[in-house]
Scaffold this motif. Sequence first.
Motif, mmCIF file in Angstrom:
data_model
loop_
_atom_site.group_PDB
_atom_site.id
_atom_site.type_symbol
_atom_site.label_atom_id
_atom_site.label_comp_id
_atom_site.label_asym_id
_atom_site.label_seq_id
_atom_site.Cartn_x
_atom_site.Cartn_y
_atom_site.Cartn_z
ATOM 1 N N ARG A 179 38.595 46.230 59.563
ATOM 2 C CA ARG A 179 39.202 46.250 58.227
ATOM 3 C C ARG A 179 40.725 46.284 58.327
ATOM 4 O O ARG A 179 41.419 45.613 57.556
ATOM 5 C CB ARG A 179 38.709 47.467 57.439
ATOM 6 N N ARG A 192 46.806 42.208 38.998
ATOM 7 C CA ARG A 192 46.114 43.447 39.336
ATOM 8 C C ARG A 192 47.099 44.601 39.418
ATOM 9 O O ARG A 192 48.315 44.383 39.552
ATOM 10 C CB ARG A 192 45.367 43.312 40.669
ATOM 11 N N LYS A 210 45.895 48.822 43.680
ATOM 12 C CA LYS A 210 44.819 48.110 44.361
ATOM 13 C C LYS A 210 45.370 47.298 45.519
ATOM 14 O O LYS A 210 44.771 47.248 46.598
ATOM 15 C CB LYS A 210 44.069 47.207 43.381
ATOM 16 N N PRO A 233 37.727 47.408 50.659
ATOM 17 C CA PRO A 233 37.369 46.049 51.058
ATOM 18 C C PRO A 233 37.662 45.047 49.940
ATOM 19 O O PRO A 233 37.235 45.254 48.791
ATOM 20 C CB PRO A 233 35.868 46.151 51.335
ATOM 21 N N PRO A 234 38.415 43.993 50.224
ATOM 22 C CA PRO A 234 38.704 42.999 49.184
ATOM 23 C C PRO A 234 37.488 42.132 48.901
ATOM 24 O O PRO A 234 36.724 41.790 49.808
ATOM 25 C CB PRO A 234 39.835 42.180 49.813
ATOM 26 N N SER A 235 37.316 41.783 47.637
ATOM 27 C CA SER A 235 36.238 40.877 47.258
ATOM 28 C C SER A 235 36.661 39.440 47.548
ATOM 29 O O SER A 235 37.830 39.168 47.868
ATOM 30 C CB SER A 235 35.917 41.030 45.773
ATOM 31 N N ASP A 236 35.718 38.512 47.438
ATOM 32 C CA ASP A 236 36.057 37.093 47.617
ATOM 33 C C ASP A 236 37.147 36.677 46.632
ATOM 34 O O ASP A 236 38.088 35.952 46.988
ATOM 35 C CB ASP A 236 34.817 36.220 47.397
ATOM 36 N N THR A 237 37.027 37.149 45.376
ATOM 37 C CA THR A 237 38.022 36.807 44.353
ATOM 38 C C THR A 237 39.382 37.398 44.702
ATOM 39 O O THR A 237 40.419 36.731 44.529
ATOM 40 C CB THR A 237 37.563 37.324 42.975
ATOM 41 N N ASP A 238 39.397 38.635 45.200
ATOM 42 C CA ASP A 238 40.658 39.257 45.609
ATOM 43 C C ASP A 238 41.370 38.399 46.649
ATOM 44 O O ASP A 238 42.592 38.172 46.573
ATOM 45 C CB ASP A 238 40.407 40.647 46.210
ATOM 46 N N ILE A 264 37.832 35.036 53.882
ATOM 47 C CA ILE A 264 36.600 35.506 53.235
ATOM 48 C C ILE A 264 35.493 35.671 54.274
ATOM 49 O O ILE A 264 34.749 36.655 54.268
ATOM 50 C CB ILE A 264 36.170 34.529 52.124
ATOM 51 N N ARG A 277 33.580 39.194 55.184
ATOM 52 C CA ARG A 277 32.124 39.350 55.145
ATOM 53 C C ARG A 277 31.598 39.844 56.491
ATOM 54 O O ARG A 277 30.643 40.626 56.546
ATOM 55 C CB ARG A 277 31.464 38.029 54.757
ATOM 56 N N ASP A 295 32.199 43.455 56.618
ATOM 57 C CA ASP A 295 31.266 44.148 55.741
ATOM 58 C C ASP A 295 29.906 44.339 56.397
ATOM 59 O O ASP A 295 29.189 45.293 56.105
ATOM 60 C CB ASP A 295 31.109 43.366 54.429
#
Length: 282
Positions: A13, A40, A44, A54-59, A77, A81, A84
């Motif tokens: 991470r 944002r 964040k 953890p950043p999302s795909d959109t982030d 991305i 993943r 994750d």
Amino acid sequence: MTASPSSSAQGARQALAVRLQHLRKDAGLTGKELSARCGRHPAKTTRIQKGEGPPSDTDIRTWCAACGADDQADDLIATARAVDSTYLEWRRLHRTGMRKVQQDWYALHEQTRVCRAYVSNVPPGFFQTPAFATALMEQITTFQGTPNDVSEAVAARVARSRFLYEGGHRYVVLMEESVLRHRTADPDAMKGQLRHLLAVMPLASVSLGIIPFTAQRTVWPLEAFYLHDDIQAVVETLTAEIKVTQPRELADYAKAFAGLAEMAVYGDAARALIRAAIDAPE
């Protein structure tokens, strides 16, 4: 030894967070400017840059777009993943029941040539009898509050034992004597499980060592871990399955396994400990 078995996940991470920081700096943006472009809150952005969230795909996509680096979004991305999948909570893994995880373990063992396993609580899954596995999985399902598909999960777990009888697979197992004594199942199931250990010990694919209560410790009791071909270690904690792939940490687990192996007894001495547990008063 490493401070925590989750350090591989945290290290990954942090590496992802550093890559995102570099994108921001290369674009000449401050954290506040990046936050404004992404729409944002700056807090964040700070959490993502510190590897705390953890950043999302959109982030990631909005971050890359703000930095003029859309071409790096897909790679980042994929990296996120992968991170994750390093640290997975059991409740998340078992959200639809336990069968799927057992099938995934089957696939992993099918590919593994040499599995070194250390257990301090229960016998490894590939050694478990259906009665013992049923009792254990019922307890886990109740504790986690996840869907009950124990019958299917037990069948998937027991299927893994086929690799004990096939060529091309080797299982080197170290077991604390406490595993023989914990009453994880009812007396009949426990005795059946212990007799099964005696039955698999002569197999050419199996090496079973037991660390007696009286052993002089050079390595303290640890959480269960499995080393697969020196490529990956899987550590089982109360709340999560942790996959360790960093060479430094893999070396630590191999070193710990070697130390534990020196404390174990084998052959007739190991069988005597198992028989004593079978004959112990209920």
